[in-house]
Design a protein around this motif. Structure first.
Motif, mmCIF file in Angstrom:
data_model
loop_
_atom_site.group_PDB
_atom_site.id
_atom_site.type_symbol
_atom_site.label_atom_id
_atom_site.label_comp_id
_atom_site.label_asym_id
_atom_site.label_seq_id
_atom_site.Cartn_x
_atom_site.Cartn_y
_atom_site.Cartn_z
ATOM 1 N N ARG A 102 -16.980 -5.624 -7.214
ATOM 2 C CA ARG A 102 -15.625 -5.375 -6.724
ATOM 3 C C ARG A 102 -14.634 -5.435 -7.892
ATOM 4 O O ARG A 102 -14.878 -6.079 -8.910
ATOM 5 C CB ARG A 102 -15.241 -6.404 -5.663
ATOM 6 C CG ARG A 102 -15.284 -7.825 -6.160
ATOM 7 C CD ARG A 102 -15.055 -8.844 -5.062
ATOM 8 N NE ARG A 102 -15.384 -10.173 -5.551
ATOM 9 C CZ ARG A 102 -14.570 -10.942 -6.248
ATOM 10 N NH1 ARG A 102 -13.338 -10.513 -6.517
ATOM 11 N NH2 ARG A 102 -14.943 -12.118 -6.685
ATOM 12 N N GLN B 43 0.832 -1.205 0.000
ATOM 13 C CA GLN B 43 0.000 0.000 0.000
ATOM 14 C C GLN B 43 0.871 1.261 0.000
ATOM 15 O O GLN B 43 0.453 2.315 -0.489
ATOM 16 C CB GLN B 43 -0.909 0.036 1.238
ATOM 17 C CG GLN B 43 -1.597 -1.268 1.598
ATOM 18 C CD GLN B 43 -2.373 -1.897 0.465
ATOM 19 O OE1 GLN B 43 -3.116 -1.213 -0.253
ATOM 20 N NE2 GLN B 43 -2.211 -3.209 0.296
ATOM 21 N N ALA C 80 -13.458 -6.051 0.295
ATOM 22 C CA ALA C 80 -13.997 -5.759 -1.036
ATOM 23 C C ALA C 80 -15.205 -6.647 -1.319
ATOM 24 O O ALA C 80 -16.203 -6.201 -1.893
ATOM 25 C CB ALA C 80 -12.918 -5.964 -2.098
ATOM 26 N N ASP D 220 -13.011 3.252 -2.466
ATOM 27 C CA ASP D 220 -11.869 2.612 -1.814
ATOM 28 C C ASP D 220 -12.271 2.346 -0.363
ATOM 29 O O ASP D 220 -12.531 3.275 0.401
ATOM 30 C CB ASP D 220 -10.664 3.558 -1.876
ATOM 31 C CG ASP D 220 -9.380 2.975 -1.310
ATOM 32 O OD1 ASP D 220 -9.454 2.235 -0.309
ATOM 33 O OD2 ASP D 220 -8.309 3.280 -1.848
ATOM 34 N N ARG E 215 -10.423 0.833 1.961
ATOM 35 C CA ARG E 215 -9.295 0.702 2.873
ATOM 36 C C ARG E 215 -9.360 1.790 3.956
ATOM 37 O O ARG E 215 -10.160 2.725 3.877
ATOM 38 C CB ARG E 215 -7.972 0.824 2.102
ATOM 39 C CG ARG E 215 -7.732 -0.276 1.078
ATOM 40 C CD ARG E 215 -6.452 -0.012 0.303
ATOM 41 N NE ARG E 215 -6.507 1.249 -0.419
ATOM 42 C CZ ARG E 215 -5.464 1.913 -0.886
ATOM 43 N NH1 ARG E 215 -4.246 1.423 -0.689
ATOM 44 N NH2 ARG E 215 -5.611 3.046 -1.543
ATOM 45 N N TYR F 210 -12.894 -1.438 -4.120
ATOM 46 C CA TYR F 210 -11.619 -2.158 -4.074
ATOM 47 C C TYR F 210 -10.995 -2.001 -2.693
ATOM 48 O O TYR F 210 -11.373 -1.113 -1.912
ATOM 49 C CB TYR F 210 -10.666 -1.670 -5.165
ATOM 50 C CG TYR F 210 -10.111 -0.281 -4.975
ATOM 51 C CD1 TYR F 210 -8.924 -0.059 -4.276
ATOM 52 C CD2 TYR F 210 -10.766 0.828 -5.509
ATOM 53 C CE1 TYR F 210 -8.407 1.217 -4.114
ATOM 54 C CE2 TYR F 210 -10.259 2.105 -5.353
ATOM 55 C CZ TYR F 210 -9.082 2.294 -4.653
ATOM 56 O OH TYR F 210 -8.574 3.549 -4.491
ATOM 57 N N CYS F 211 -10.010 -2.873 -2.433
ATOM 58 C CA CYS F 211 -9.376 -2.894 -1.122
ATOM 59 C C CYS F 211 -7.875 -3.121 -1.300
ATOM 60 O O CYS F 211 -7.298 -2.714 -2.303
ATOM 61 C CB CYS F 211 -10.023 -3.977 -0.251
ATOM 62 S SG CYS F 211 -9.535 -3.912 1.487
ATOM 63 N N ARG F 212 -7.233 -3.833 -0.336
ATOM 64 C CA ARG F 212 -5.780 -3.970 -0.317
ATOM 65 C C ARG F 212 -5.237 -4.936 -1.355
ATOM 66 O O ARG F 212 -4.092 -4.812 -1.760
ATOM 67 C CB ARG F 212 -5.319 -4.451 1.060
ATOM 68 C CG ARG F 212 -5.568 -3.483 2.177
ATOM 69 C CD ARG F 212 -4.946 -3.979 3.476
ATOM 70 N NE ARG F 212 -5.320 -3.111 4.568
ATOM 71 C CZ ARG F 212 -6.301 -3.379 5.419
ATOM 72 N NH1 ARG F 212 -6.983 -4.504 5.302
ATOM 73 N NH2 ARG F 212 -6.593 -2.541 6.381
ATOM 74 N N ASP G 15 -8.512 -8.291 -7.747
ATOM 75 C CA ASP G 15 -7.347 -7.987 -6.926
ATOM 76 C C ASP G 15 -7.589 -6.722 -6.095
ATOM 77 O O ASP G 15 -8.582 -6.634 -5.395
ATOM 78 C CB ASP G 15 -6.084 -7.864 -7.790
ATOM 79 C CG ASP G 15 -5.757 -9.165 -8.510
ATOM 80 O OD1 ASP G 15 -6.042 -10.230 -7.944
ATOM 81 O OD2 ASP G 15 -5.220 -9.102 -9.625
ATOM 82 N N GLY G 16 -6.674 -5.751 -6.161
ATOM 83 C CA GLY G 16 -6.826 -4.552 -5.344
ATOM 84 C C GLY G 16 -5.929 -3.440 -5.841
ATOM 85 O O GLY G 16 -5.411 -3.480 -6.963
ATOM 86 N N CYS H 50 -8.190 -9.391 0.541
ATOM 87 C CA CYS H 50 -8.811 -8.433 1.443
ATOM 88 C C CYS H 50 -10.315 -8.664 1.365
ATOM 89 O O CYS H 50 -10.961 -8.298 0.379
ATOM 90 C CB CYS H 50 -8.456 -7.003 1.039
ATOM 91 S SG CYS H 50 -9.195 -5.754 2.104
#
Length: 232
Positions: free
Chosen positions: A206, A38, A190, A142, A144, A181-183, A209-210, A187
């Motif tokens: 979603r 990240q 998501a 996002d 996160r 989306y996420c990490r 991936d991320g 994750c």
């Protein structure tokens, strides 16, 4: 482990690759690499995020650094770690995940029982999202944590951490497709976010991936800089 002077060049290379594999071959070190994908983090931050003791976190980071996966920078009294090669490290972990999903039963079972239970819809591909962003036909969220979003994010995305999502529904459009989306690929937030938003009547899916994979594969990102602006 040291290299044998009688080894062939190929064996020398394989030995180095084996040492690299050994360095990432630990659950805590894989998790630390996900956090560092990240953006740069101090040992203190990584200790807090991983739930590991400071000394244990530092030990794992030093192993990854000796393997050539991480580099350090001293910022005041803190030591900040970052990936030496974002693209290479992210794609290495991605390849490991794909192998596990294809050939390790436990990985597939866990995906079914802990991830796909929240969201069975196929994800939006990176290429599809890039096209939608160019045509302004997608609203990107996002999920996160705020500080991760601040290290870099997909252009035009808004940040609503997963724990706050139910409070942020009024800010989301009902006449546009939403992509969350996420990490990274594991994750679960998501999956949870996409499933939750659809249960509330939104057209939500979603992203595959991320954020780290999006950035590593050359898609545009926004990185905030002092003064409140961003740079590509």
């Amino acid at each position: 482990m040291t290299q044998d002077s009688c080894a062939t060049p190929k064996q020398d290379i394989f030995l180095s690759l084996a040492e690299l594999a050994q360095a990432i071959g630990h659950v805590n070190r894989l998790e630390l690499l996900e956090h560092l994908a990240q953006g740069p983090r101090s040992v203190e931050e990584l200790s807090t995020r991983s739930g590991m003791a400071f000394a244990n976190t530092s030990r794992h980071l030093q192993i990854l650094r000796r393997a050539g996966l991480l580099k350090t920078e001293r910022q005041g009294k803190k030591v900040v770690y970052s990936l030496t090669g974002l693209t290479e490290v992210v794609l290495l972990i991605k390849a490991l995940g794909l192998m596990g999903e294809a050939h390790i039963a436990t990985v597939g079972q866990r995906l079914n029982t802990s991830y796909r239970i929240h969201d069975t819809m196929p994800p939006v591909t990176r290429e599809e999202l890039a096209t939608r962003l160019a045509g302004q036909s997608a609203f990107v969220v996002d999920v996160r944590a705020e500080d991760e979003f601040g290290l870099g994010h997909i252009p035009g995305s808004i940040n609503i951490p997963m724990l706050d999502l139910h409070h942020g529904l009024a800010s989301l459009p009902r006449d546009r497709a939403i992509v969350v989306y996420c990490r990274g690929p594991y994750c679960v937030q998501a999956y949870e976010a996409a499933g939750f938003l659809r249960s509330q009547g939104f057209d939500a899916r979603r992203l595959e991936d991320g954020f780290p994979e999006w950035r590593a594969l050359g898609f545009p990102v926004e990185i905030p800089i002092p003064g409140g602006t961003t740079e590509p």
